[in-house]
Design a protein around this motif. Sequence first.
Motif, PDB file in Angstrom:
ATOM      1  N   SER A  77     -25.331   6.197  -0.886  1.00 44.01           N
ATOM      2  CA  SER A  77     -24.448   5.159  -1.400  1.00 44.01           C
ATOM      3  C   SER A  77     -25.121   3.827  -1.094  1.00 44.01           C
ATOM      4  N   MET A  78     -25.621   3.178  -2.137  1.00 42.16           N
ATOM      5  CA  MET A  78     -26.314   1.911  -1.936  1.00 42.16           C
ATOM      6  C   MET A  78     -25.342   0.757  -1.716  1.00 42.16           C
ATOM      7  N   ASP A  79     -24.079   0.977  -2.050  1.00 40.59           N
ATOM      8  CA  ASP A  79     -23.044  -0.042  -1.907  1.00 40.59           C
ATOM      9  C   ASP A  79     -21.843   0.611  -1.226  1.00 40.59           C
ATOM     10  N   GLU A  80     -21.681   0.374   0.069  1.00 47.47           N
ATOM     11  CA  GLU A  80     -20.590   0.986   0.839  1.00 47.47           C
ATOM     12  C   GLU A  80     -19.211   0.506   0.368  1.00 47.47           C
ATOM     13  N   ASN A  81     -19.145  -0.601  -0.366  1.00 46.49           N
ATOM     14  CA  ASN A  81     -17.872  -1.060  -0.926  1.00 46.49           C
ATOM     15  C   ASN A  81     -17.526  -0.283  -2.192  1.00 46.49           C
ATOM     16  N   PHE A  82     -18.492   0.414  -2.771  1.00 44.69           N
ATOM     17  CA  PHE A  82     -18.267   1.186  -3.986  1.00 44.69           C
ATOM     18  C   PHE A  82     -17.871   2.626  -3.679  1.00 44.69           C
ATOM     19  N   ALA A  83     -18.657   3.290  -2.842  1.00 44.75           N
ATOM     20  CA  ALA A  83     -18.401   4.714  -2.582  1.00 44.75           C
ATOM     21  C   ALA A  83     -18.883   5.098  -1.193  1.00 44.75           C
ATOM     22  N   THR A  84     -18.236   6.137  -0.644  1.00 40.37           N
ATOM     23  CA  THR A  84     -18.693   6.757   0.592  1.00 40.37           C
ATOM     24  C   THR A  84     -18.869   8.249   0.338  1.00 40.37           C
ATOM     25  N   VAL A  85     -19.814   8.820   1.030  1.00 39.69           N
ATOM     26  CA  VAL A  85     -20.082  10.251   0.898  1.00 39.69           C
ATOM     27  C   VAL A  85     -19.659  10.921   2.197  1.00 39.69           C
ATOM     28  N   SER A  86     -18.698  11.836   2.099  1.00 43.78           N
ATOM     29  CA  SER A  86     -18.224  12.511   3.301  1.00 43.78           C
ATOM     30  C   SER A  86     -18.863  13.885   3.488  1.00 43.78           C
ATOM     31  N   LEU A  87     -19.397  14.463   2.418  1.00 43.54           N
ATOM     32  CA  LEU A  87     -20.050  15.774   2.506  1.00 43.54           C
ATOM     33  C   LEU A  87     -21.192  15.813   1.504  1.00 43.54           C
ATOM     34  N   CYS A  88     -22.346  16.237   1.975  1.00 41.38           N
ATOM     35  CA  CYS A  88     -23.526  16.348   1.126  1.00 41.38           C
ATOM     36  C   CYS A  88     -24.468  17.310   1.826  1.00 41.38           C
ATOM     37  N   ARG A  89     -24.356  18.602   1.486  1.00 42.34           N
ATOM     38  CA  ARG A  89     -25.197  19.548   2.210  1.00 42.34           C
ATOM     39  C   ARG A  89     -25.371  20.843   1.454  1.00 42.34           C
ATOM     40  N   LEU A  90     -26.352  21.600   1.932  1.00 36.48           N
ATOM     41  CA  LEU A  90     -26.630  22.936   1.417  1.00 36.48           C
ATOM     42  C   LEU A  90     -26.202  23.950   2.466  1.00 36.48           C
ATOM     43  N   TYR A  91     -25.732  25.098   2.011  1.00 39.15           N
ATOM     44  CA  TYR A  91     -25.339  26.186   2.898  1.00 39.15           C
ATOM     45  C   TYR A  91     -26.153  27.416   2.533  1.00 39.15           C
ATOM     46  N   ALA A  92     -26.811  28.022   3.511  1.00 39.22           N
ATOM     47  CA  ALA A  92     -27.516  29.281   3.289  1.00 39.22           C
ATOM     48  C   ALA A  92     -26.493  30.403   3.352  1.00 39.22           C
ATOM     49  N   VAL A  93     -26.233  31.024   2.218  1.00 43.56           N
ATOM     50  CA  VAL A  93     -25.237  32.090   2.140  1.00 43.56           C
ATOM     51  C   VAL A  93     -25.881  33.429   2.461  1.00 43.56           C
ATOM     52  N   LYS A  94     -27.040  33.662   1.879  1.00 41.61           N
ATOM     53  CA  LYS A  94     -27.853  34.850   2.141  1.00 41.61           C
ATOM     54  C   LYS A  94     -29.298  34.375   2.209  1.00 41.61           C
ATOM     55  N   ARG A  95     -30.200  35.300   2.392  1.00 43.01           N
ATOM     56  CA  ARG A  95     -31.606  34.936   2.524  1.00 43.01           C
ATOM     57  C   ARG A  95     -32.111  34.112   1.337  1.00 43.01           C
ATOM     58  N   ASP A  96     -31.775  34.531   0.125  1.00 40.56           N
ATOM     59  CA  ASP A  96     -32.264  33.840  -1.071  1.00 40.56           C
ATOM     60  C   ASP A  96     -31.155  33.154  -1.852  1.00 40.56           C
ATOM     61  N   VAL A  97     -30.019  32.909  -1.227  1.00 40.58           N
ATOM     62  CA  VAL A  97     -28.903  32.262  -1.912  1.00 40.58           C
ATOM     63  C   VAL A  97     -28.487  31.036  -1.110  1.00 40.58           C
ATOM     64  N   VAL A  98     -28.507  29.888  -1.788  1.00 40.58           N
ATOM     65  CA  VAL A  98     -28.123  28.627  -1.166  1.00 40.58           C
ATOM     66  C   VAL A  98     -27.063  27.982  -2.043  1.00 40.58           C
ATOM     67  N   GLU A  99     -25.993  27.501  -1.412  1.00 43.06           N
ATOM     68  CA  GLU A  99     -24.936  26.816  -2.141  1.00 43.06           C
ATOM     69  C   GLU A  99     -24.946  25.331  -1.782  1.00 43.06           C
ATOM     70  N   MET A 100     -24.601  24.526  -2.775  1.00 51.18           N
ATOM     71  CA  MET A 100     -24.559  23.081  -2.602  1.00 51.18           C
ATOM     72  C   MET A 100     -23.099  22.627  -2.657  1.00 51.18           C
ATOM     73  N   SER A 101     -22.732  21.714  -1.767  1.00 44.22           N
ATOM     74  CA  SER A 101     -21.411  21.101  -1.799  1.00 44.22           C
ATOM     75  C   SER A 101     -21.562  19.609  -1.553  1.00 44.22           C
ATOM     76  N   LEU A 102     -20.754  18.833  -2.272  1.00 38.77           N
ATOM     77  CA  LEU A 102     -20.723  17.397  -2.008  1.00 38.77           C
ATOM     78  C   LEU A 102     -19.328  16.872  -2.289  1.00 38.77           C
ATOM     79  N   ARG A 103     -19.006  15.805  -1.580  1.00 36.29           N
ATOM     80  CA  ARG A 103     -17.707  15.164  -1.699  1.00 36.29           C
ATOM     81  C   ARG A 103     -17.937  13.667  -1.507  1.00 36.29           C
ATOM     82  N   ALA A 104     -17.545  12.892  -2.522  1.00 33.19           N
ATOM     83  CA  ALA A 104     -17.709  11.435  -2.472  1.00 33.19           C
ATOM     84  C   ALA A 104     -16.397  10.772  -2.852  1.00 33.19           C
TER      85      ALA A 104
END
Length: 177
Positions: free
Chosen positions: A32-59
């Motif tokens: 977020s280049m402008d904290e008055n515009f948006a905040t990011v509370s979640l931005c990450r990858l989760y390893a579900v299995k060896r070859d499976v990765v899930e992405m989640s984000l919340r802004a």
Amino acid sequence: MATLRKLLFLSGLWYISQVQGVAKFTNIECLSMDENFATVSLCRLYAVKRDVVEMSLRAHILHWPKGPMSMRMELLKKASGYKPFLYNIRQSDVCEYLEKRNHPFVNIILNSFGNRTNVNKCPIPPEIILEHFRFPVKVLDIMPLPSGDYGLFTTFSFDRQERAQVKVYFTLPEYGK
């Protein structure tokens, strides 16, 4: 002999589809280049299995612009750093795009989100969510890409200033490895 060729061909297709299955996300950055515009509370990858990765984000959009918000989506390939590769799309109005859905590459990306996001039309909700999103391997059937490391950078701007950026990195393996 023809049956053996068919069997080998089908085995090869099955093998390629299994190798494509290990295409996965490797990193994500939400800025977020402008904290008055948006905040990011979640931005990450989760390893579900060896070859499976899930992405989640919340802004959270704190201050919605009065004028149109523009979006730039760039596909980059790693070769001594990330270099432009195939697509650099600019949409001058995100809401207009969501209404018309008039760019094939952006359609492929956003349609792959399916029901994993709450951003499908305008008005865009103040909390943007993408949850448990896995690499859309079926996209490779529509848009085959050579093996390698890639980045998909999406930048959101208004009033000619960049306000937020999401950088998603992924890898596509070589066939036969």
